[in-house]
Each structure stands twice: as structure tokens, then as C-alpha cells.
Design a protein around this motif. Structure first.
Motif, mmCIF file in Angstrom:
data_model
loop_
_atom_site.group_PDB
_atom_site.id
_atom_site.type_symbol
_atom_site.label_atom_id
_atom_site.label_comp_id
_atom_site.label_asym_id
_atom_site.label_seq_id
_atom_site.Cartn_x
_atom_site.Cartn_y
_atom_site.Cartn_z
ATOM 1 N N GLY A 77 40.337 25.819 45.648
ATOM 2 C CA GLY A 77 41.749 26.041 45.038
ATOM 3 C C GLY A 77 42.264 27.291 45.008
ATOM 4 N N PRO A 78 43.378 27.603 44.085
ATOM 5 C CA PRO A 78 43.938 28.772 44.077
ATOM 6 C C PRO A 78 43.179 29.964 43.564
ATOM 7 C CG PRO A 78 45.421 27.188 42.992
ATOM 8 C CD PRO A 78 43.893 26.452 43.177
ATOM 9 N N VAL A 182 35.374 40.054 36.137
ATOM 10 C CA VAL A 182 36.629 39.095 35.258
ATOM 11 C C VAL A 182 36.385 37.893 36.194
ATOM 12 C CG1 VAL A 182 37.918 40.673 34.208
ATOM 13 C CG2 VAL A 182 38.453 39.810 36.674
ATOM 14 N N HIS A 183 36.842 36.747 35.790
ATOM 15 C CA HIS A 183 37.338 35.397 36.537
ATOM 16 C C HIS A 183 38.458 35.661 37.216
ATOM 17 C CE1 HIS A 183 37.531 31.316 37.896
ATOM 18 N NE2 HIS A 183 36.392 31.252 37.562
ATOM 19 N N LEU A 188 45.472 35.148 37.637
ATOM 20 C CA LEU A 188 46.468 34.088 37.920
ATOM 21 C C LEU A 188 47.118 33.679 36.775
ATOM 22 C CD1 LEU A 188 44.473 31.577 40.571
ATOM 23 C CD2 LEU A 188 46.343 33.410 41.082
ATOM 24 N N ARG A 189 46.805 33.797 35.663
ATOM 25 C CA ARG A 189 47.262 33.656 34.245
ATOM 26 C C ARG A 189 48.116 34.544 33.966
ATOM 27 N NH1 ARG A 189 42.492 30.854 32.811
ATOM 28 N NH2 ARG A 189 41.880 32.776 31.902
ATOM 29 N N ILE A 190 47.974 35.765 34.496
ATOM 30 C CA ILE A 190 48.788 37.101 34.052
ATOM 31 C C ILE A 190 50.190 36.907 34.677
ATOM 32 C CG2 ILE A 190 49.211 39.550 34.131
ATOM 33 C CD1 ILE A 190 46.215 39.913 34.853
ATOM 34 N N ARG A 196 49.795 42.064 36.753
ATOM 35 C CA ARG A 196 48.604 41.008 37.630
ATOM 36 C C ARG A 196 47.965 41.800 38.856
ATOM 37 N NH1 ARG A 196 49.916 35.299 40.832
ATOM 38 N NH2 ARG A 196 50.220 34.678 38.822
ATOM 39 N N LYS A 197 49.198 42.812 39.372
ATOM 40 C CA LYS A 197 48.622 43.624 40.383
ATOM 41 C C LYS A 197 47.424 44.521 39.996
ATOM 42 C CE LYS A 197 50.721 46.549 43.927
ATOM 43 N NZ LYS A 197 51.608 47.215 44.507
#
Ligand code: URA
Length: 216
Positions: A77-78, A182-183, A188-190, A196-197
Motif C-alpha cells: 500500500g501507500p 521511524v515507520h 504519511l500522517r504529517i 513531511r519533506k
């Protein structure tokens, strides 16, 4: 730099009691019938690890997500797409990697018609270490990468903290070397693009330790 880390008690790794098998296929086959915790009841598939049996690197995530549960394959998935992209940016060849999860069944809660991820508890993680420990025993990789808190607690116990210890390679006594990071789902949640970058760059920097470590 390698750091010795005393066993924290929870980790399965090679010291923990685990399933016995001579081949990954055989292990996968026995895992299909797993009822060690209740999560098998609501999942579509057991999602076993995937990759070459000669892999030098084993990446361990938390548990399959919605897409993985339906496909019966890890990291499709993503989060898996982001992981692949970041591994490439870090110069880590994907075909040297085996990917798996600390927990092999999808845990979720229904919100309307949506199945939303629910975090596995420590009992579920410990029971599923039966399979993870056996995968590691058969693969004996040069390096294990713990992606996020659930993988970290399964592999290294509760004294290791992702945000404090990320980027470090820890060696619990007599066991395998484990890189803490980290996972990709956390990235993706940021919501804010800049943050996020920044988070993604830091993740790639952690993954770059893999190639440096394997060159030694
Ligand atoms: N997140 C995980 O931890 N594992 C997967 O396989 C997919 C998403």
C-alpha cells in the motif's frame, strides 16, 4: 557505530522462543493456521514476510494495513510505496531486502464502512514474535531494520525509544544488529508539506546507514 545493548526482556530476536522450521516456505505454511491471538478472526489473510531467502537486510514493520490484508502481501500500500522510494534514494537495493511485520494479521476498527488501523497490543506483538523470531533465525540477515515503535518493542524491548534512538544500530547481546528508525506511515500522517519533506529526508538519512553498515 555499533552499540551494545543489553537484552531488554521483550525482544524475540534469536533468543526468544520461536517456531521451528527448516525453510521459509514451510514456516509460511504453518503460520497460515495461526490462532496464537484473536487477530486471525477478522483478518482476510495472514500476511507473511516476502523477499529472497538470501536477503542481507530484513525490514520489520508493524502489521499489514488494509491493502496488505486484502492482497495477502506486505508493504503493497501507500506506506510500502514510500518505503520503496526512500530505499532507492538511500541507495539500498530492494532485491537485497526481505520485508515483514512484527504482527502478521491486520488489526482494525470499523468506522462506518472503513476499516481503520488499530495498534496491536503488547500481548499480540509477543505472540506473533513466534513467527518473526523464526523468520530471523532462518534468514540470519546482516542487519534488521526496525520501522517504528511496534517493531522496536518486538525486536529490542521497551527500553528503546524510536525518536530518541533513531539512526542508531543496536546490538542486543548475542543477537542481530538492529537499525532503529521511524515507520513510513508516520511520514504519511504529517499534514504540512515542509514537515513531511523534512521527515522524509531524515528517514532517508537513517536508511543510508544500511549501505554504510554493509560496506564494513
Ligand atoms: N504498514 C506496515 O507496518 N506493514 C505493512 O505491511 C504495511 C503497512
Amino acid at each position: 557505530m555499533l552499540e551494545k545493548f543489553p537484552s531488554a526482556g521483550l525482544g524475540p530476536s534469536l533468543a526468544y522462543e520461536h517456531a521451528d522450521a527448516t525453510k521459509l516456505d514451510e514456516l509460511h505454511e504453518s503460520a497460515q493456521a495461526c490462532t496464537r491471538c484473536e487477530l486471525y478472526r477478522d483478518a482476510t489473510h495472514l500476511v507473511f514476510g516476502e523477499g529472497p531467502s538470501t536477503a542481507e537486510i530484513v525490514l520489520v514493520g508493524e502489521q499489514p494495513g488494509d491493502k496488505e490484508d486484502l492482497a495477502g502481501r506486505p508493504f503493497v500500500g501507500p506506506a510500502g510505496q514510500l518505503l520503496d522510494q526512500c530505499l532507492e534514494e538511500a541507495g539500498v537495493e530492494r532485491d537485497r531486502c526481505y520485508v515483514t511485520n512484527a504482527v502478521k494479521h491486520f488489526k482494525y476498527q470499523m468506522h462506518g464502512k472503513k476499516r481503520l488501523h488499530a495498534r496491536p497490543n503488547s500481548g499480540e506483538v509477543q505472540r506473533c514474535a513466534w513467527w518473526l523470531g523464526a523468520e530471523l533465525e532462518l534468514l540470519r540477515p546482516k542487519l534488521v531494520v526496525a520501522l517504528g515503535a511496534t517493531a522496536v518493542s518486538s525486536l529490542l524491548g521497551s527500553r528503546v525509544r524510536v525518536m530518541r534512538d533513531r539512526g542508531r544500530i543496536l546490538r542486543p547481546s548475542g543477537r542481530l544488529d538492529v537499525l532503529v528508525t521511524v515507520h513510513p506511515s508516520a511520514l504519511l500522517r504529517i499534514r504540512e508539506a515542509d514537515k513531511r519533506k523534512e521527515g522524509t529526508l531524515a528517514f532517508v538519512a537513517d536508511l543510508k546507514r544500511i549501505s554504510r553498515f554493509l560496506r564494513h
